[in-house]
Scaffold this active site. Structure first.
Site, PDB file in Angstrom:
ATOM      1  N   GLY A  16       0.872  -1.169   0.000  1.00  0.00           N
ATOM      2  CA  GLY A  16       0.000   0.000   0.000  1.00  0.00           C
ATOM      3  C   GLY A  16       0.913   1.224   0.000  1.00  0.00           C
ATOM      4  O   GLY A  16       2.103   1.127  -0.308  1.00  0.00           O
ATOM      5  N   LEU A  17       0.372   2.364   0.365  1.00  0.00           N
ATOM      6  CA  LEU A  17       1.185   3.573   0.348  1.00  0.00           C
ATOM      7  C   LEU A  17       2.407   3.443   1.241  1.00  0.00           C
ATOM      8  O   LEU A  17       3.509   3.823   0.854  1.00  0.00           O
ATOM      9  CB  LEU A  17       0.342   4.772   0.798  1.00  0.00           C
ATOM     10  CG  LEU A  17      -0.672   5.250  -0.229  1.00  0.00           C
ATOM     11  CD1 LEU A  17      -1.566   6.313   0.380  1.00  0.00           C
ATOM     12  CD2 LEU A  17       0.036   5.792  -1.471  1.00  0.00           C
ATOM     13  N   GLY A  19       4.025   0.670   2.388  1.00  0.00           N
ATOM     14  CA  GLY A  19       4.999  -0.313   1.920  1.00  0.00           C
ATOM     15  C   GLY A  19       5.721   0.151   0.660  1.00  0.00           C
ATOM     16  O   GLY A  19       6.930  -0.062   0.504  1.00  0.00           O
ATOM     17  N   ARG A 302     -19.741  14.163  13.011  1.00  0.00           N
ATOM     18  CA  ARG A 302     -19.649  12.740  12.670  1.00  0.00           C
ATOM     19  C   ARG A 302     -20.002  11.758  13.786  1.00  0.00           C
ATOM     20  O   ARG A 302     -20.810  10.865  13.599  1.00  0.00           O
ATOM     21  CB  ARG A 302     -18.192  12.427  12.305  1.00  0.00           C
ATOM     22  CG  ARG A 302     -17.966  12.220  10.849  1.00  0.00           C
ATOM     23  CD  ARG A 302     -16.592  11.636  10.672  1.00  0.00           C
ATOM     24  NE  ARG A 302     -16.122  11.964   9.327  1.00  0.00           N
ATOM     25  CZ  ARG A 302     -15.097  11.389   8.730  1.00  0.00           C
ATOM     26  NH1 ARG A 302     -14.406  10.464   9.358  1.00  0.00           N
ATOM     27  NH2 ARG A 302     -14.760  11.731   7.522  1.00  0.00           N
ATOM     28  N   GLU A 408      -1.186   1.967   8.249  1.00  0.00           N
ATOM     29  CA  GLU A 408      -2.360   1.772   9.102  1.00  0.00           C
ATOM     30  C   GLU A 408      -2.144   0.651  10.113  1.00  0.00           C
ATOM     31  O   GLU A 408      -2.796   0.614  11.150  1.00  0.00           O
ATOM     32  CB  GLU A 408      -3.616   1.496   8.252  1.00  0.00           C
ATOM     33  CG  GLU A 408      -4.891   1.543   9.082  1.00  0.00           C
ATOM     34  CD  GLU A 408      -6.178   1.511   8.266  1.00  0.00           C
ATOM     35  OE1 GLU A 408      -6.146   1.883   7.072  1.00  0.00           O
ATOM     36  OE2 GLU A 408      -7.209   1.114   8.838  1.00  0.00           O
ATOM     37  N   SER A 423      -4.300  10.057   7.056  1.00  0.00           N
ATOM     38  CA  SER A 423      -3.766   8.707   7.015  1.00  0.00           C
ATOM     39  C   SER A 423      -2.856   8.497   5.812  1.00  0.00           C
ATOM     40  O   SER A 423      -1.770   7.924   5.922  1.00  0.00           O
ATOM     41  CB  SER A 423      -4.907   7.700   6.988  1.00  0.00           C
ATOM     42  OG  SER A 423      -4.400   6.430   6.714  1.00  0.00           O
ATOM     43  N   LEU A 424      -3.294   8.978   4.666  1.00  0.00           N
ATOM     44  CA  LEU A 424      -2.448   8.859   3.479  1.00  0.00           C
ATOM     45  C   LEU A 424      -1.102   9.511   3.774  1.00  0.00           C
ATOM     46  O   LEU A 424      -0.048   9.009   3.409  1.00  0.00           O
ATOM     47  CB  LEU A 424      -3.134   9.542   2.286  1.00  0.00           C
ATOM     48  CG  LEU A 424      -4.513   8.976   1.915  1.00  0.00           C
ATOM     49  CD1 LEU A 424      -5.100   9.748   0.738  1.00  0.00           C
ATOM     50  CD2 LEU A 424      -4.416   7.502   1.572  1.00  0.00           C
TER      51      LEU A 424
END
Ligand SMILES: Cc1cc2nc3c(=O)[nH]c(=O)nc-3n(C[C@H](O)[C@H](O)[C@H](O)COP(=O)(O)OP(=O)(O)OC[C@H]3O[C@@H](n4cnc5c(N)ncnc54)[C@H](O)[C@@H]3O)c2cc1C
Ligand code: SF4
Ligand code: SF4
Ligand code: FES
Lengths: 668, 284
Positions: A16-17, A19, A302, A408, A423-424
């Site tokens: 993912g981003l 790794g 939220r 994450e 998070s990104l």
């Protein structure tokens, strides 16, 4: 050995981003990388992210923003459960991360003049968020995927896609010397010796059955490290998104802009009213957010929206459908052309997956598990200026020497609640930042990938082969089906450990989950073949969901407070009741005392270690480094907020002087 | 649009699903009929999940669960491509109610036709990713250090590139293309994995590259730094299996789930490779 004259050999699990950023940076620093992933890395879950990525930028700076404010928003949003030095470093790097991603070709939206455009996301007053259409995660991931493909063609990276990480290889000192993984096509189990191993395997939403996450997000890889002795932090902190589209296979995100643009949330007053929604007259509709929160109406924040929708369905039994929980999110009162202009893209998603036009019929939505703030415990070295020490080998190392965790699947950056579009950032930042740490660690070792004893590799493979064979053939008389157990697990977790948490339910669930765990260990598989056996791969992932699920439940049970995403109605801090100024002041003092006392007890990371003998997690608590920004109460919407704030500010001013003297003294 | 939910008023109790199965590469394929309970709002993914959980055919025979590939379940990862009722598409966005509206009797699932079957509905799409190396599908930056922002990019360029950048490597466009032929090699006795991969890549690199990679080449050639490799990319697309192989049948653009303007990319590539050839001729 990995002496400095030889390139480091690193195994990265997950593309993912986090790794991919790690792989790319390691390759640049001269390491050779074996990149292992369940799926072609281009298909990793990170593609799902739509909204954007945060950084302080030239525009916000001129309105008074700075990296420090980004840090502040992040830890305030996280209810101060975030260790602050890593967050500070991340905030400092954020503008650089976006510039790098820009150079790599990410098609960020542009202003008329050709600058990167920004939008505002929740939890801040500044327009910090860069975005690429409605597919920011996909675009960021592709840019990194392309660079890693470039490294691959230059020979510094080898990819092992369609491989399942089964566990770390540890020598007699406990140090991680590589990883064992299984080829999902041939089912071959193989050892990958390494100087260091990076785990960047994403979230664990599948523990809840269905969530907004991809099917790869089982948390199995993190669980395998946890079971091998790695500590797991803050498992109980799971973010739930208020509006998702409940599907039979997945809960798909419905952007909050639907409420922002005038969407009204309601249920029929009569439970499971069989009439079509349009046939139900206004007087028989319960606009519960508007009735309960006349001031904010459908625009409550939220977490409140999430809790109320949950309450209507679970406690009031007013779900629109009898066999499934959902409420109406209604846009049909808004003219079509207006909807198309403002919400076109997201309404198409609903239409595509539900086959229903939300311009004609109210959407059905329900909250869904969305993000895991907790994860593998990871160390860091604090620098003199309160950030992280660049190149320090311990940055993001788990308590297993040589095993790193990032993205994450680690427990950093987001505390008790994640801010949108952070998070990104944390994923890419960590991958880039830790490159030099890992290379330095490898260089400091006197033994490395090349001299891992053959026997160690063989026994690690052997142990996994035994597990595999036992799953295929060991439970001939059992009729336990992994898919059905997964459903039960998901139902249980969703019921007791999402939005509202109650101790009696949690205790009861802990008993149930033991039973499910035992049953999962006895599954009898429909497929016992040796070629592309998805059945056995799923069964392993399912079994490995239990340790994390147990840590989550136990962590939630023992945390008797409300913090961020963890909400226990029995432990709400009450509003002020008195109108009399003196009495109100006294109440505010008492409130602040209680707040402080609560922080003494609970402003701590929950740290789980797996106990293989009891098959249960053991919990301890770790102090949180709040040395940069002192914790303060989150008072949004609370009656008496001003009085409490006044008292709090006085106290904060009084202690500020003390704090200054020892702010940077201690190192983590 | 009328909602399909209302268009099939009589919801069936059961759905028949016919699956073309294959146990392993090279093995004979065979049909299997499954019957599952109808539920509202199903897609082909949830159908396959039910089939996996029950693992029993319509005549009560215990079988292995059908193997298939999926990931995001929201049509953005590219994993779940298969041929559904005769058309190549993503299975996560294939809604059962819509499929039943077209054919109430059964849903037919087959693997993609241009890629070797690994098992059942799983295919090996290594060739697709190989093609991205063939066109050097990346921006050749100097380093991954922070060296300040990239060049300013006019909004029109972003708006032109963004749609191309949404290609999720699903391979629908390749499966539908009459010029794209299946390549299926088998590892020889005694051949190492690396040797096999090399032999396979050599074969891939000679064959038609397909619309997706052609379009990616245009994406990178339209980036201020990416275009440093423009000549190399055009060279790769000028050779065997390059742009001249495309017969302009336009099947590709019709099936692309991301609605990528593939024929526009193909036309641009055609012009650019011609210019490239002329330029080369003058430079001789
Ligand atoms: C719908 C949605 C929208 C979101 N929107 C945003 C947003 O707008 N902004 C934002 O900042 N965040 C957003 N997030 C959160 C963000 O997308 C994720 O937190 C982030 O992408 C995680 O990246 P990662 O690199 O840690 O892991 P992932 O992208 O999940 O990658 C994990 C990798 O590990 C591999 N893997 C996992 N298990 C194994 C195993 N056992 N063996 C081998 N490999 C394994 C996988 O194959 C994959 O390559 C969103 C999340 C969701 C669900
Ligand atoms: S236009 Fe070219 S690439 Fe597209 S389907 Fe036709 S032959 Fe194939
Ligand atoms: S161009 Fe379209 S059909 Fe082809 S691989 Fe990309 S997304 Fe799929
Ligand atoms: S599962 Fe990702 S595209 Fe269908």
């Amino acid at each position: 050995m990995a002496a400095s004259n030889q390139p480091a050999r690193v195994v990265v699990i997950g593309g993912g981003l986090a790794g991919l950023a790690s792989t790319m940076k390691l390759a640049e620093l001269g390491a050779t990388v074996d990149l292992i992933s369940l799926t072609p890395v281009k298909r990793s879950h990170s593609v799902c992210a739509q909204g954007g990525i945060n950084s302080c930028n030239d525009q916000t700076r001129q309105l008074g923003d700075a990296e420090w404010n980004h840090l502040d928003d992040t830890v305030y949003g996280g209810d101060f459960l975030n260790h602050q030095p890593p967050v500070k470093e991340m905030a400092m790097w954020a503008p650089k991360v976006i510039e790098l991603m820009d150079r790599l070709g990410v098609p960020f939206n542009r202003t008329e003049e050709g600058f990167i455009d920004r939008r505002r996301f929740g939890g801040t007053l500044f327009k910090r968020t860069a975005f690429a259409g409605a597919t920011t995660g996909q675009q960021l991931l592709y840019a990194l995927d392309e660079q890693v493909r470039r490294c691959e063609s230059e020979g510094s990276v080898r990819k092992f896609e369609f491989w399942d990480f089964l566990g770390p290889i540890q020598d007699e000192t406990g140090r991680c010397r590589g990883a064992v993984a299984q080829n999902l096509t041939t089912m071959e189990i193989r050892a990958f010796p390494a100087d260091a191993v990076v785990v960047a395997t994403g979230g664990c939403g599948l523990i809840y059955g269905r969530s907004t996450m991809s099917v790869f997000c089982t948390g199995s890889a993190a669980s395998r490290c946890f079971q091998a002795g790695a500590k797991y932090g803050n498992a109980e902190f799971i973010q739930v998104h208020p509006t998702a589209i409940p599907g039979a296979d997945k809960l798909r995100l419905m952007s909050e802009s639907a409420r922002g643009e005038g969407g009204r949330v309601w249920v029929p007053r009569k439970a499971h009213d069989p009439r079509e929604p349009k046939q139900i007259p206004d007087s028989e509709r319960y606009y519960f957010l508007e009735e309960r929160y006349p001031e904010y109406g459908n625009l409550v924040p939220r977490d409140i929206a999430t809790r109320e929708i949950f309450d209507i369905c679970v406690n009031e039994g007013l779900s629109v459908e009898s066999d499934r929980m959902c409420v109406y999110l209604d846009l049909t009162h808004i003219p079509r052309h207006e909807l198309d202009r403002k919400l076109g893209g997201i309404l198409e998603i609903y239409e595509k997956f539900q086959g229903v036009d939300p311009r004609d019929e109210p959407m059905k939505i329900f909250p869904a598990v969305h993000y895991s703030m907790g994860g593998l415990w990871a160390d860091y070295v604090k620098s003199a200026d309160g950030g992280l020490e660049a190149g320090a080998p311990r940055n993001h190392m788990t308590n297993i020497e040589g095993l790193y965790a990032m993205g994450e699947c680690d427990y950093h950056y987001h505390g008790a609640n994640r801010l949108g579009a952070n998070s990104l950032l944390s994923c890419i930042f960590t991958g880039l930042f830790t490159g030099s740490s890992i290379v330095n660690y490898a260089a400091s070792q006197t033994s490395g990938a090349d001299d891992v004893p053959e026997s160690l590799l063989a026994s690690a493979v052997q142990a996994q082969q035994e597990r595999h064979d036992h799953l295929l053939h060991g439970n001939k008389d059992s009729d336990e089906n992994p898919y059905l157990i997964h459903q039960e697990l998901g139902d249980l977790m969703t019921r007791v450990a999402t939005v509202v948490r109650k101790n009696d339910q949690l205790s009861e669930a802990m008993g149930k989950i033991d039973e499910l765990h035992e049953r999962a260990m006895r599954v009898n598989l429909a497929d016992t073949g040796a070629w592309t056996n998805q059945n056995v791969v799923f069964a392993k992932a399912l079994q490995d969901m239990f340790p994390v699920a147990k840590a989550l439940l136990k962590g939630a049970l023992q945390r008797d407070e409300c913090r961020g995403a963890h909400f226990k109605p029995d432990f709400i801090k009450p509003p002020l009741t008195s109108e009399d100024p003196t009495e109100r002041r006294r109440q505010a003092e008492a409130w602040c005392d209680a707040f402080q006392a609560n922080n003494e007890k609970y402003l701590k990371s929950t740290i789980a270690t797996w106990n293989a003998e009891t098959n249960q997690p053991d919990l301890t608590y770790e102090d949180v480094d709040t040395s940069l920004i002192p914790p303060r109460p989150r008072l949004y919407g609370l009656v008496g907020a001003e009085a409490i704030e006044e008292v709090w500010n006085e106290r904060a001013a009084a202690t500020a002087a003390d704090d200054d003297t020892n702010r940077y003294a201690d190192s983590h | 649009m009328t909602a399909p939910e209302t268009s099939i008023k009589n919801r069936p109790q059961f759905i028949n699903v016919r699956v073309l199965r294959q146990d392993e590469p090279g093995a004979k394929s065979y049909w299997e009929l499954h019957k599952i309970k109808y539920e509202r709002e199903m897609n082909v993914i949830s159908v396959l999940q039910r089939i996996a959980a029950q693992a029993t055919t319509v005549d009560g025979k215990k079988v292995t669960p059908v193997a298939w590939d999926c990931g995001c379940l929201e049509e953005v990862c590219g994993s779940c491509t298969m041929v559904i009722n005769g058309r190549v598409r993503q299975s996560c966005s294939a809604l059962v109610d819509r499929l039943l509206a077209d054919n109430p009797d059964e849903i037919v699932l087959e693997p993609m036709t241009k890629f070797p079957v690994v098992r059942d509905l799983m295919v090996d799409r290594a060739r697709l990713f190989r093609s991205l190396k063939r066109i050097q599908g990346w921006v050749p930056v100097d380093s991954y250090y922070n060296l300040g922002p990239g060049e300013r990019i006019p909004r029109e360029d972003q708006e032109r590139n963004y749609p191309l950048s949404q290609c999720m490597s699903c391979g629908c466009c390749l499966d539908a293309c009459p010029q794209y032929q299946k390549i299926e090699l088998t590892q020889n006795e005694g051949e190492s994995d690396e040797e096999f991969e090399q032999r396979q890549n050599a074969e891939f690199d000679e064959a038609f590259i397909g619309a997706a990679a052609i379009s990616q080449a245009m994406l990178f050639n339209n980036h201020p730094t990416g275009k440093a490799l423009a000549a190399e990319r055009l060279e790769a697309l000028s050779g065997p299996g390059g742009i001249t192989t495309c017969g302009n049948a336009q099947n590709c653009v019709a099936v692309c789930p991301k609605e990528i303007p593939l024929t526009r990319s193909i036309a641009r590539t055609g012009r650019a490779t011609t210019l490239h050839a002329i330029k080369k001729w003058f430079e001789r």
